[in-house]
Design an enzyme around this catalytic site. Structure first.
Site, PDB file in Angstrom:
ATOM      1  N   LYS A 197     -20.829 -23.394  59.825  1.00  0.00           N
ATOM      2  CA  LYS A 197     -22.181 -24.127  59.243  1.00  0.00           C
ATOM      3  C   LYS A 197     -21.686 -25.718  59.298  1.00  0.00           C
ATOM      4  CE  LYS A 197     -22.869 -24.467  54.753  1.00  0.00           C
ATOM      5  NZ  LYS A 197     -23.264 -25.765  54.124  1.00  0.00           N
ATOM      6  N   ASN A 198     -20.451 -26.092  58.374  1.00  0.00           N
ATOM      7  CA  ASN A 198     -20.129 -27.455  58.198  1.00  0.00           C
ATOM      8  C   ASN A 198     -19.811 -28.215  59.302  1.00  0.00           C
ATOM      9  OD1 ASN A 198     -20.975 -27.168  55.735  1.00  0.00           O
ATOM     10  ND2 ASN A 198     -18.750 -27.035  54.707  1.00  0.00           N
ATOM     11  N   ARG A 207     -28.005 -31.951  51.404  1.00  0.00           N
ATOM     12  CA  ARG A 207     -27.236 -33.376  51.258  1.00  0.00           C
ATOM     13  C   ARG A 207     -26.331 -33.662  52.450  1.00  0.00           C
ATOM     14  NH1 ARG A 207     -25.643 -35.496  46.546  1.00  0.00           N
ATOM     15  NH2 ARG A 207     -23.842 -36.264  47.848  1.00  0.00           N
ATOM     16  N   CYS A 250     -27.512 -32.273  42.327  1.00  0.00           N
ATOM     17  CA  CYS A 250     -27.003 -31.166  43.027  1.00  0.00           C
ATOM     18  C   CYS A 250     -26.500 -30.459  42.044  1.00  0.00           C
ATOM     19  CB  CYS A 250     -26.015 -31.779  44.119  1.00  0.00           C
ATOM     20  SG  CYS A 250     -24.834 -30.459  44.711  1.00  0.00           S
ATOM     21  N   PRO A 267     -21.892 -38.426  44.698  1.00  0.00           N
ATOM     22  CA  PRO A 267     -22.620 -39.759  45.019  1.00  0.00           C
ATOM     23  C   PRO A 267     -22.254 -40.002  46.487  1.00  0.00           C
ATOM     24  CG  PRO A 267     -20.442 -40.118  43.949  1.00  0.00           C
ATOM     25  CD  PRO A 267     -20.855 -38.497  43.828  1.00  0.00           C
ATOM     26  N   VAL A 268     -22.793 -40.892  47.380  1.00  0.00           N
ATOM     27  CA  VAL A 268     -22.696 -41.282  48.493  1.00  0.00           C
ATOM     28  C   VAL A 268     -21.946 -42.651  48.579  1.00  0.00           C
ATOM     29  CG1 VAL A 268     -24.687 -39.718  49.369  1.00  0.00           C
ATOM     30  CG2 VAL A 268     -25.014 -42.009  48.841  1.00  0.00           C
ATOM     31  N   ASP A 269     -21.570 -43.379  47.591  1.00  0.00           N
ATOM     32  CA  ASP A 269     -21.050 -44.714  47.594  1.00  0.00           C
ATOM     33  C   ASP A 269     -20.023 -44.613  48.985  1.00  0.00           C
ATOM     34  OD1 ASP A 269     -19.646 -42.736  45.904  1.00  0.00           O
ATOM     35  OD2 ASP A 269     -18.233 -44.401  45.385  1.00  0.00           O
ATOM     36  N   LEU A 270     -19.200 -43.673  49.038  1.00  0.00           N
ATOM     37  CA  LEU A 270     -18.012 -43.999  50.259  1.00  0.00           C
ATOM     38  C   LEU A 270     -18.704 -43.928  51.685  1.00  0.00           C
ATOM     39  CD1 LEU A 270     -15.465 -41.336  48.650  1.00  0.00           C
ATOM     40  CD2 LEU A 270     -15.369 -43.745  48.499  1.00  0.00           C
ATOM     41  N   ASP A 310     -14.483 -24.619  48.645  1.00  0.00           N
ATOM     42  CA  ASP A 310     -15.465 -23.778  49.118  1.00  0.00           C
ATOM     43  C   ASP A 310     -15.226 -22.136  49.103  1.00  0.00           C
ATOM     44  OD1 ASP A 310     -17.218 -25.874  49.372  1.00  0.00           O
ATOM     45  OD2 ASP A 310     -17.308 -25.812  51.435  1.00  0.00           O
ATOM     46  N   ILE A 327     -12.150 -31.078  43.197  1.00  0.00           N
ATOM     47  CA  ILE A 327     -12.929 -31.465  44.032  1.00  0.00           C
ATOM     48  C   ILE A 327     -14.393 -31.851  43.528  1.00  0.00           C
ATOM     49  CG2 ILE A 327     -14.135 -31.582  46.415  1.00  0.00           C
ATOM     50  CD1 ILE A 327     -11.061 -31.535  46.546  1.00  0.00           C
ATOM     51  N   ARG A 351     -28.239 -20.056  53.080  1.00  0.00           N
ATOM     52  CA  ARG A 351     -27.993 -21.398  53.813  1.00  0.00           C
ATOM     53  C   ARG A 351     -26.788 -21.245  54.396  1.00  0.00           C
ATOM     54  NH1 ARG A 351     -27.530 -25.798  49.472  1.00  0.00           N
ATOM     55  NH2 ARG A 351     -26.777 -26.719  51.190  1.00  0.00           N
TER      56      ARG A 351
END
Ligand code: UD1
Length: 423
Positions: free
Chosen positions: A22-23, A94, A118, A124-127, A309, A331, A401
């Site tokens: 999936k990923n 996401r 979430c 976050p998405v700062d990176l 995961d 994580i 999902r």
């Protein structure tokens, strides 16, 4: 809403086919945005997250066709109509942020909704944003959207030093850099097999990349990318999940398509717990032949460490181990929501911040439980397989999902499991 009824039973035996990741697929699909020629992905998993990414790409004007019962995805971005990823889609998944790099690289601009909250932490998405800035993009946060713009003449190569390892930010930076002018170096890059898979696909499309699978990736930008056909790598998380089924219930199951190199740290923990894993011509054979599982300590880490995961599923195994196990989640904050549900089934777990101590009990008992996220939901199914009596797992949309045909796959090895249709 559907639920899943699991009745604990004895040892399992047989084979389980493992799907494409999936990923990996969720990052390979946006790679279509980098080229006006077709991209064909084979071995795609049939999952609702893949359908969500399909909708997102279609909303940008890409063509996405699911062929061969969804196992082949034919993608084409020859005529994009939009560079805006809307909130309605992004908030449901996401991974949508992965369109940012490719849109910016090929079209010089992108507006992507911020993903929002979430269940497993702030995430976050700062990176991602900082990586785009390092390639010369101007980033602006307005109305809940990231507005990104490349300089005149397009993105330019640069050095991106990630302060912490991020799979998604590495993928976004890699996709942006393949069309940037000059050389880009990604330092402290993620090393996950899904990133190696993405780099291999991009190389087939004409990209010049070296070092994927290490923490330093070097990319020499090219003017344009062509089409490619690529087979999605095996889903190591689905693999690890099904390897835990015979570990929990006893018996012997062969996971078709499985490879130890995808899950080295996880396999070492299974060995410590007393579970045998053997490589076969077709995959991995997992067996628990006698006695109780032994307690083990687990720390989640970026690849090649133990995957976050698989933490919830491993916890389900350790609930009935002999002795105490300590699981440390490094994580994501707040990723122990399965613990109180497992406790409803008789597990003894103490959670303190990012650490959970599991005191092994002889047996779990079936109970009604609720899935809180994708991996938590499958951990409850695994626990139910080994528990005495019936377990009903509700909110299984989380499961859809990330796990295709979960009922069919587990029944195939003798589990008593069925899906109950909701109102
Ligand atoms: C991916 C996987 C997910 C897996 C995770 C970690 C996909 C679609 N999802 O998620 O299943 O659990 O890797 O292996 O591939 N972070 C920041 N700022 C950022 C980005 C991340 O602080 O801009 C933090 C996160 O909050 C987290 C850590 O970095 O604590 C790692 O997250 P990341 O590797 O980015 O996870 P995803 O790519 O979202």
């Amino acid at each position: 809403m559907d639920s899943i009824l699991v009745t604990g039973n004895g040892p399992l035996s047989g084979q389980i086919p493992i799907a494409g990741a999936k990923n990996a697929c969720l990052t390979l699909m946006p790679a279509t945005l980098l080229s006006d020629e077709p991209l064909t992905l084979t071995n795609a998993p049939r999952l609702s997250d893949i359908r969500t990414m399909t909708l997102l790409l279609q909303s940008l004007g890409a063509e996405v066709q699911a062929l061969n019962d969804g196992q082949v995805l034919a993608l084409s971005s020859h005529a994009l109509t939009s560079t805006r990823a809307e909130y309605d889609i992004v908030r449901t998944m996401r991974a949508s942020i992965r369109v940012l790099g490719p849109l910016l690289a090929r079209h010089g601009e992108a507006q992507v909704s911020l993903p929002g909250g979430c269940a497993i932490g702030a995430r976050p998405v700062d990176l991602h944003l900082r990586a785009m800035e390092a390639l010369g993009a101007e980033m602006d946060l307005r109305d809940g959207y990231v507005h990104a713009k490349a300089p005149a003449g397009g993105l330019r190569g640069g050095v991106v030093r990630f302060p912490l390892v991020s799979v998604g930010a590495t993928e976004n930076a890699l996709m942006a850099a393949v069309l940037a002018r000059g050389t880009t170096v990604l330092e402290n890059a993620a090393r996950e097999p899904e990133i190696v898979d993405l780099a291999q696909c991009l190389r087939k499309m004409g990209a010049r990349i070296e070092g994927e699978g290490t923490s330093r990736i070097e990319i020499e930008g090219v003017d344009r990318l062509g089409g490619a056909t690529h087979r999605v790598v095996t889903d190591r998380i689905e693999l690890g999940t099904y390897m835990l089924a015979p570990a929990i219930c006893g018996g012997e199951v062969e996971c078709l398509g499985g490879r130890i190199d995808l899950l080295q740290a996880f396999c070492e923990k299974l060995d410590e717990a007393g579970i045998s894993v053997e490589e076969t011509a077709a995959g991995l054979k997992v067996a628990r032949k006698n006695g109780r599982v032994r307690a083990v300590n687990v720390v989640t880490e970026p690849f090649p460490g133990f995957p976050t995961d698989l933490q919830a599923q491993m916890m389900a195994l350790l609930c009935t181990a002999e002795g105490d196990s300590v699981l440390e989640e490094k994580i994501f904050e707040n990723r122990f929501m399965h613990a109180p549900e497992l406790m409803r089934m008789g597990a003894r777990i103490d959670v303190h911040g990012g650490t959970a101590r599991v005191r092994g009990v002889e047996a779990l008992r079936g109970a009604p439980v609720m899935a809180t996220d994708l991996r938590a939901s499958v951990s409850l199914i695994l626990a139910g397989l080994a528990a005495e009596g019936e377990t009903v797992v509700s909110r299984v949309y989380h499961l859809d999902r990330g796990y295709e045909h979960v009922v069919r796959k587990l029944r195939g090895v003798g589990a008593k499991i069925e899906r109950i249709k909701g109102e």
